[in-house]
Design an enzyme around this catalytic site. Structure first.
Site, PDB file in Angstrom:
ATOM      1  N   TRP A 330       0.842  -1.216   0.000  1.00 36.21           N
ATOM      2  CA  TRP A 330       0.000   0.000   0.000  1.00 36.21           C
ATOM      3  C   TRP A 330       0.868   1.253   0.000  1.00 36.21           C
ATOM      4  CZ3 TRP A 330      -2.044   2.939   4.701  1.00 36.21           C
ATOM      5  CH2 TRP A 330      -1.171   2.849   5.788  1.00 36.21           C
ATOM      6  N   ASP A 331       2.149   1.116   0.323  1.00 35.96           N
ATOM      7  CA  ASP A 331       3.088   2.236   0.281  1.00 35.96           C
ATOM      8  C   ASP A 331       2.946   2.988  -1.045  1.00 35.96           C
ATOM      9  OD1 ASP A 331       3.870   0.075   1.947  1.00 35.96           O
ATOM     10  OD2 ASP A 331       5.913   0.820   2.096  1.00 35.96           O
ATOM     11  N   GLU A 470       0.714  -2.296  12.743  1.00 32.40           N
ATOM     12  CA  GLU A 470       0.960  -3.747  12.718  1.00 32.40           C
ATOM     13  C   GLU A 470       1.473  -4.301  14.053  1.00 32.40           C
ATOM     14  OE1 GLU A 470       3.641  -3.787   9.422  1.00 32.40           O
ATOM     15  OE2 GLU A 470       2.027  -4.048   7.955  1.00 32.40           O
ATOM     16  N   LYS A 583       2.611   1.170  16.005  1.00 28.68           N
ATOM     17  CA  LYS A 583       3.795   1.164  15.147  1.00 28.68           C
ATOM     18  C   LYS A 583       3.785   2.375  14.205  1.00 28.68           C
ATOM     19  CE  LYS A 583       5.859  -1.874  11.635  1.00 28.68           C
ATOM     20  NZ  LYS A 583       5.697  -3.167  10.959  1.00 28.68           N
ATOM     21  N   GLN A 584       2.607   2.775  13.789  1.00 25.43           N
ATOM     22  CA  GLN A 584       2.469   3.912  12.864  1.00 25.43           C
ATOM     23  C   GLN A 584       1.043   4.435  12.966  1.00 25.43           C
ATOM     24  OE1 GLN A 584       3.227   0.806   9.849  1.00 25.43           O
ATOM     25  NE2 GLN A 584       2.150   2.159   8.456  1.00 25.43           N
TER      26      GLN A 584
HETATM   27  O1  IFM Z   1       3.588  -1.366   4.072  1.00 31.12           O
HETATM   28  C1  IFM Z   1       4.495  -1.244   5.104  1.00 31.12           C
HETATM   29  C2  IFM Z   1       3.768  -1.400   6.409  1.00 31.12           C
HETATM   30  O2  IFM Z   1       2.803  -0.400   6.581  1.00 31.12           O
HETATM   31  C3  IFM Z   1       4.739  -1.361   7.564  1.00 31.12           C
HETATM   32  N1  IFM Z   1       5.718  -2.403   7.394  1.00 31.12           N
HETATM   33  C4  IFM Z   1       6.495  -2.244   6.160  1.00 31.12           C
HETATM   34  C5  IFM Z   1       5.594  -2.263   4.949  1.00 31.12           C
HETATM   35  C6  IFM Z   1       6.418  -2.042   3.671  1.00 31.12           C
HETATM   36  O3  IFM Z   1       7.036  -0.788   3.709  1.00 31.12           O
END
Ligand code: IFM
Length: 717
Positions: A330-331, A470, A583-584
């Site tokens: 999804w990046d 995550e 995590k984000q």
């Molecule tokens: O897509 C990301 C995810 O949101 C966090 N872990 C790494 C992935 C790839 O960059």
């Protein structure tokens, strides 16, 4: 030119792999890491070509490291020039972002005591994407004797020890050396060909050496103090993805490139770069670090951008390293794509067409999971089938189960969102009619089938998922996932109404193909109305990241400072799930994407709650840039600036210690969004994009261009 160069003036073998990533060059067809011509112990040299995947059956599929075109060695009176032998008296490496040319200049004293200046230059032509060039100038300081250049294409390459190529053929034809190989599992042929010319020096001799897997051209010249000899190596590369006859194409294209010569090829490539920057450049005056970090990010995105291929997209590590095996996450749609939609929409279109062409894989995944419609792969490669590994190895060597491929669902809505955003910005109705609508409608089918009716609670739920955060897996009713699923369904209904007006025929075709009966559409409406969106138990403005999040143990991240690793690594994979630590951004990511649906008060309340609980320094690299954008939009400019720098240092300073595996593409795109949507305050109105700038204290000017519905808008803030 100010802030157009990434430079190093000392060489530190400790940073070898990090700098290889930083000095990656490319042209949207391929990317080549900044390994040295001639090699270095411990190097991770690689060239990755878009779409060239090979499988390790039942294990994984990955972009293949193609034969090394940097195979270029210089011998001084029989001694090989290498940076780890003799004495490096002077050194400089420079990446010119304006032209994509990487240079290295070295004053070197050989072990035998000869001193010479060597200047290497390399580029991947942006004007002719199959053409690559290396120029090496050797000037003698105190040496008299023979200088020998060996230039080849080397098939001695692997992906972290795994060999993907079988040998087909090699040789020399009319002064061109070539190597032809085939991927072992996917059976894709590839040919690289090269040519070497010398100018300067005296008594030039040319020969060919048919080394196994590594056909090599050799040219020698005699040099005296003060004299310079220049070697130009041109390389071409074609695969079965480009043509049925890669060898013919490579040799033909090489003959053409040789006839033009190195200088003319450079001129054409430089001109193509100038046009690229005309559309894409962003200038920050008053802050060199921010200015360079942003321009470098755009450079890395531009060299990864598929200009002539709509069956590939930009991977999480672009083409700059083997991390994540060249897979697309999804990046791409959520972080990277907006930059292209607003500045180079043809590229954005290609990247979205990749999602269209991989719908078959997404449909297979939906079926395998007992659902309808299209369920996009969390990690996607050539076909769109799920390629996320089920197991990984943690830093401590433990095997770890990776659930993302099965239950990190939100990517399906993220793709739909990106399609819609592209359409909104470009007004490309033909794209929406012919391709985009099918994506949005079929992803909506997926969500409606995945949402389960819980009669006892009088609501639909989406359970057992992973949201953007995550650190927590197997959660129920992740608010990001559920709200984006709703958005996907709402948008699908609106779009179908539009399509019926725009093209009754296409609407009819899709209604039939996707079985869009009245009954099904009524079900979609019902899901939209009754899909559970968790809020704080007592109501109010706080969204609850997932059901039960607020009941988890609270945490103060300050208590763990100073630290040099993630909260997951400190608390453990299971342990971290007991806490309210992210995590984000998750809820905040939702509020960023759907900002038009939420008022300021809601955004502020959720910001205040979730920001202190987010592991922005060592959690996901995706976090800081979007956090910066959101902070700036709220007028928290100082805080936004801190996050912006944190993101900007991710790769240039290897802030997370893993840049050696490849660039963080999402961070690059996120930085652009932070500058434009955050500090520039750009929002779309019916009249076009409008700015509401909030610049950090030191910034004197923020300048960029955006294209909206075919018209350019210049912002000078
Ligand atoms: O897509 C990301 C995810 O949101 C966090 N872990 C790494 C992935 C790839 O960059």
């Amino acid at each position: 030119m100010h802030n157009w160069h990434v430079t190093e003036t000392t060489f530190d073998p400790q940073t070898l792999n990090h700098k290889e990533t930083v000095f990656t060059i490319g042209n949207g067809y391929l990317g080549t890491r900044g390994a040295f011509e001639g090699g270095y112990p411990g190097e991770r040299a690689s060239t990755l070509v878009h779409g060239l995947f090979d499988d390790v059956p039942l294990v994984h599929t990955e972009l293949v490291n193609v034969p090394n075109w940097l195979d270029f060695t210089v011998f001084i009176a029989g001694e090989r020039f290498r940076m780890d032998r003799g004495t490096v008296l002077d050194y400089r490496r420079d990446l010119d972002l304006r032209t994509g040319v990487l240079t290295r200049t070295v004053r070197w004293q050989s072990p035998a005591g000869h001193t010479l200046d060597l200047a290497f230059e390399r580029f991947a032509s942006l004007a002719a994407e199959h053409v690559l060039g290396i120029r090496c100038r050797v000037t003698s300081v105190d040496f008299s004797g023979m200088v020998e250049f060996r230039a080849g294409v080397s098939g001695h390459v692997d992906n972290d020890g795994l060999r993907h190529w079988e040998w087909l053929d090699q040789g020399a034809i009319e002064g061109y050396a070539y190597l032809e190989v085939r991927t072992r599992a996917t059976h894709l042929d590839l040919c690289e060909a090269c040519h070497l010319t010398l100018s300067g020096g005296t008594e030039t001799v040319h020969t060919f050496q048919d080394c196994p897997w590594s056909p090599t051209l050799i040219a020698c010249a005699t040099l005296h103090p003060g004299e310079t000899v220049t070697a130009d190596k041109l390389v071409t590369i074609f695969s079965a993805r480009d043509t049925a006859e890669p060898r013919e194409a490579a040799l033909h294209s090489l003959a053409d490139a040789t006839a033009q010569g190195y200088d003319a090829l450079r001129v054409a490539s430089d001109a193509a770069w100038a046009a690229e920057w005309e559309a894409s450049n962003v200038t920050i005056e008053g802050d060199d670090e921010a200015d360079l970090a942003l321009r470098y990010s755009l450079f890395q995105l531009l060299i990864a951008a598929p200009r002539h291929d709509d069956r590939v997209s930009i991977a999480a590590k672009s083409l700059s390293g083997l991390g994540y095996r060249g897979h697309v996450f999804w990046d791409t749609e959520t972080f990277v794509l907006p930059f292209f939609s607003y500045t180079r929409s043809e590229i954005a279109r290609n990247m979205l067409l990749y999602r269209y062409h991989t719908l078959a894989g997404a449909r297979r995944k939906a079926q395998e999971n007992g659902c309808e419609g299209a369920m996009y792969a969390w990690e996607s490669a050539a076909t769109g089938d799920e390629t996320t590994p089920r197991w990984g190895i943690a830093a401590d060597g433990e095997l770890v189960r990776i659930w993302c491929g099965e239950i990190e669902l939100h990517i399906t809505a993220d793709v739909a969102y990106a399609v819609h955003q592209y359409w909104r910005v470009t007004g490309d109705d033909a794209f929406m009619r012919d391709y985009g609508a099918e994506i949005i409608l079929d992803t909506a089918r997926f969500w409606a089938s995945r949402a389960e009716w819980r009669g006892e609670r009088d609501r639909y739920e989406i359970n057992d998922v992973i949201g953007p955060d995550e650190y927590h897996d197997h959660v129920d009713n992740n608010v990001y996932t559920n709200r984006m699923a709703c958005w996907n369904l709402e948008t699908a209904l609106e779009l179908l109404a539009w399509l019926r007006q725009e093209s009754a025929e296409k609407a009819g075709d899709l209604e039939e193909q996707l079985d869009l009966t009245d009954e099904r559409l009524a079900h979609w409406r019902d899901v939209i109305a009754r899909l559970y969106i968790p809020h704080a138990p007592e109501g109010g403005l706080l969204l609850e990241q997932f059901e039960g999040f607020f009941a988890l143990k609270d945490i103060s991240l300050a208590d763990y400072e100073p630290r040099d690793r993630s909260m997951q690594s400190l608390l453990g994979i299971e342990g971290v799930q007991e806490y309210q630590v992210l995590k984000q951004p998750d809820v905040l990511m939702l509020l960023y994407l759907l900002a038009e649906h939420y008022d300021e008060e809601t955004i502020t309340a959720n910001w205040d709650y979730y920001t202190p609980r987010t592991d922005l320094t060592y959690g996901s690299s995706l976090g800081p840039a979007i956090q910066a954008a959101l902070a700036a939009q709220q007028g928290r400019v100082e805080e936004a600036y801190r996050y912006f720098l944190l993101a900007g240092r991710t790769d240039l300073q290897d802030a997370r210690g893993n840049t050696g595996e490849g660039i963080h593409a999402a961070t690059l795109g996120g930085l652009w969004q932070a500058a434009v949507f955050g500090f520039g305050g750009i929002r779309l109105t019916d009249e076009g994009p409008v700015a509401n700038p909030r610049l950090p204290a030191g910034w004197k000017r923020l300048k960029f261009r955006l294209q909206y519905r075919g018209r350019w808008y210049d912002f000078d803030l």
